[in-house]
Motif scaffolding. Structure first.
Motif, mmCIF file in Angstrom:
data_model
loop_
_atom_site.group_PDB
_atom_site.id
_atom_site.type_symbol
_atom_site.label_atom_id
_atom_site.label_comp_id
_atom_site.label_asym_id
_atom_site.label_seq_id
_atom_site.Cartn_x
_atom_site.Cartn_y
_atom_site.Cartn_z
ATOM 1 N N TRP A 88 27.251 8.119 25.228
ATOM 2 C CA TRP A 88 27.342 7.602 26.410
ATOM 3 C C TRP A 88 26.217 6.956 26.928
ATOM 4 O O TRP A 88 26.067 6.315 28.165
ATOM 5 N N TYR A 89 25.336 6.691 25.895
ATOM 6 C CA TYR A 89 24.359 5.689 26.216
ATOM 7 C C TYR A 89 24.383 4.147 26.001
ATOM 8 O O TYR A 89 24.777 3.802 24.713
ATOM 9 N N ARG A 90 24.198 3.360 27.013
ATOM 10 C CA ARG A 90 24.594 1.937 26.969
ATOM 11 C C ARG A 90 23.758 1.238 25.518
ATOM 12 O O ARG A 90 24.183 0.505 24.682
ATOM 13 N N GLN A 91 22.587 1.706 25.396
ATOM 14 C CA GLN A 91 21.656 1.095 24.297
ATOM 15 C C GLN A 91 22.175 1.407 22.957
ATOM 16 O O GLN A 91 21.608 0.671 22.087
ATOM 17 N N GLU A 92 23.054 2.139 22.879
ATOM 18 C CA GLU A 92 23.582 2.559 21.353
ATOM 19 C C GLU A 92 24.561 1.789 20.994
ATOM 20 O O GLU A 92 25.060 1.853 19.880
ATOM 21 N N TYR A 93 25.012 0.792 21.951
ATOM 22 C CA TYR A 93 26.228 -0.129 21.418
ATOM 23 C C TYR A 93 25.707 -1.148 21.273
ATOM 24 O O TYR A 93 24.804 -2.109 21.843
ATOM 25 N N ASP A 94 26.305 -1.809 20.028
ATOM 26 C CA ASP A 94 25.716 -3.076 19.654
ATOM 27 C C ASP A 94 26.526 -4.413 20.165
ATOM 28 O O ASP A 94 26.143 -5.619 20.343
ATOM 29 N N TYR A 95 27.790 -4.248 20.590
ATOM 30 C CA TYR A 95 28.715 -5.282 20.867
ATOM 31 C C TYR A 95 29.591 -4.881 21.807
ATOM 32 O O TYR A 95 29.925 -3.844 22.216
ATOM 33 N N TRP A 96 29.761 -5.776 23.051
ATOM 34 C CA TRP A 96 30.094 -5.683 24.215
ATOM 35 C C TRP A 96 31.272 -7.006 24.510
ATOM 36 O O TRP A 96 31.170 -7.858 23.831
ATOM 37 N N GLY A 97 32.339 -6.518 25.183
ATOM 38 C CA GLY A 97 33.327 -7.545 25.403
ATOM 39 C C GLY A 97 32.801 -8.247 26.806
ATOM 40 O O GLY A 97 31.897 -7.920 27.463
ATOM 41 N N GLN A 98 33.516 -9.037 27.340
ATOM 42 C CA GLN A 98 33.538 -10.047 28.376
ATOM 43 C C GLN A 98 33.827 -9.365 29.807
ATOM 44 O O GLN A 98 33.380 -9.564 30.888
ATOM 45 N N GLY A 99 34.547 -8.408 29.717
ATOM 46 C CA GLY A 99 35.092 -7.467 30.886
ATOM 47 C C GLY A 99 36.232 -7.887 31.370
ATOM 48 O O GLY A 99 36.532 -8.965 31.366
ATOM 49 N N THR A 100 36.880 -6.754 31.942
ATOM 50 C CA THR A 100 38.212 -7.198 32.687
ATOM 51 C C THR A 100 38.085 -6.478 33.933
ATOM 52 O O THR A 100 37.801 -5.406 34.227
ATOM 53 N N GLN A 101 38.542 -7.011 35.114
ATOM 54 C CA GLN A 101 38.509 -6.505 36.616
ATOM 55 C C GLN A 101 39.449 -5.794 36.872
ATOM 56 O O GLN A 101 40.643 -5.911 36.692
ATOM 57 N N VAL A 102 39.057 -4.600 37.499
ATOM 58 C CA VAL A 102 40.113 -3.489 37.830
ATOM 59 C C VAL A 102 39.794 -3.392 39.458
ATOM 60 O O VAL A 102 38.657 -3.262 39.821
ATOM 61 N N THR A 103 40.681 -3.553 40.246
ATOM 62 C CA THR A 103 40.724 -3.476 41.551
ATOM 63 C C THR A 103 41.753 -2.417 42.172
ATOM 64 O O THR A 103 42.899 -2.701 42.014
ATOM 65 N N VAL A 104 41.268 -1.504 42.842
ATOM 66 C CA VAL A 104 42.047 -0.653 43.380
ATOM 67 C C VAL A 104 42.237 -0.452 44.752
ATOM 68 O O VAL A 104 41.092 -0.241 45.426
ATOM 69 N N SER A 105 43.289 -0.756 45.571
ATOM 70 C CA SER A 105 43.253 -1.027 47.057
ATOM 71 C C SER A 105 43.665 0.558 47.558
ATOM 72 O O SER A 105 44.389 1.193 46.857
ATOM 73 N N SER A 106 43.243 0.648 48.712
ATOM 74 C CA SER A 106 43.602 1.914 49.462
ATOM 75 C C SER A 106 44.678 2.042 50.230
ATOM 76 O O SER A 106 45.279 0.790 50.691
#
Length: 125
Positions: free
Chosen positions: A107-125
């Protein structure tokens, strides 16, 4: 090098579900530890879920435990995050990450070598 591309994000009402996918290319990720992180506006990037190289070990943040499920298909070089019972506080950009070294989950970010660009998740109330 490993390239990671996330997909499956979008807008959903509270209580709904989404399934995120992470497609890897460049090399096989079958020996990599994989994880999902998220970052909400104005907040630090935080751990969501992780899975060991063979899927035998998983870990979740307390905030998503029992609602999210991480899985992987090494034959297809993909990792997924099934998100159920979504809440407005789950709104964030979700990132897939790969760790080339180590065993089990992390669960440590620094242990990960490669990352994607991300995808937005929006949850409306």
């Amino acid at each position: 090098q490993v390239q990671l591309v996330e997909s499956g994000g979008g807008l959903v009402q509270a209580g709904g579900s989404l399934r995120l996918s992470c497609a890897a290319s460049g090399r096989t990720i079958s020996s990599y530890r994989m994880g999902w992180f998220r970052q909400a506006p104005g907040k630090e990037r935080e751990f969501v879920a992780a899975i060991s190289w063979n899927g035998g070990d998983t870990a979740y943040a307390d905030s998503v435990k029992g609602r999210f499920t991480i899985s992987r298909d090494n034959a297809k070089n993909t990792v997924r995050l099934q998100m159920n019972s979504l809440k407005p506080e789950d709104t964030a950009v979700y990132y897939c990450a790969a760790a080339a070294r180590g065993y089990g989950t992390s669960w440590y970010r620094q242990e990960y070598d490669y990352w994607g660009q991300g995808t937005q998740v929006t949850v409306s109330s």
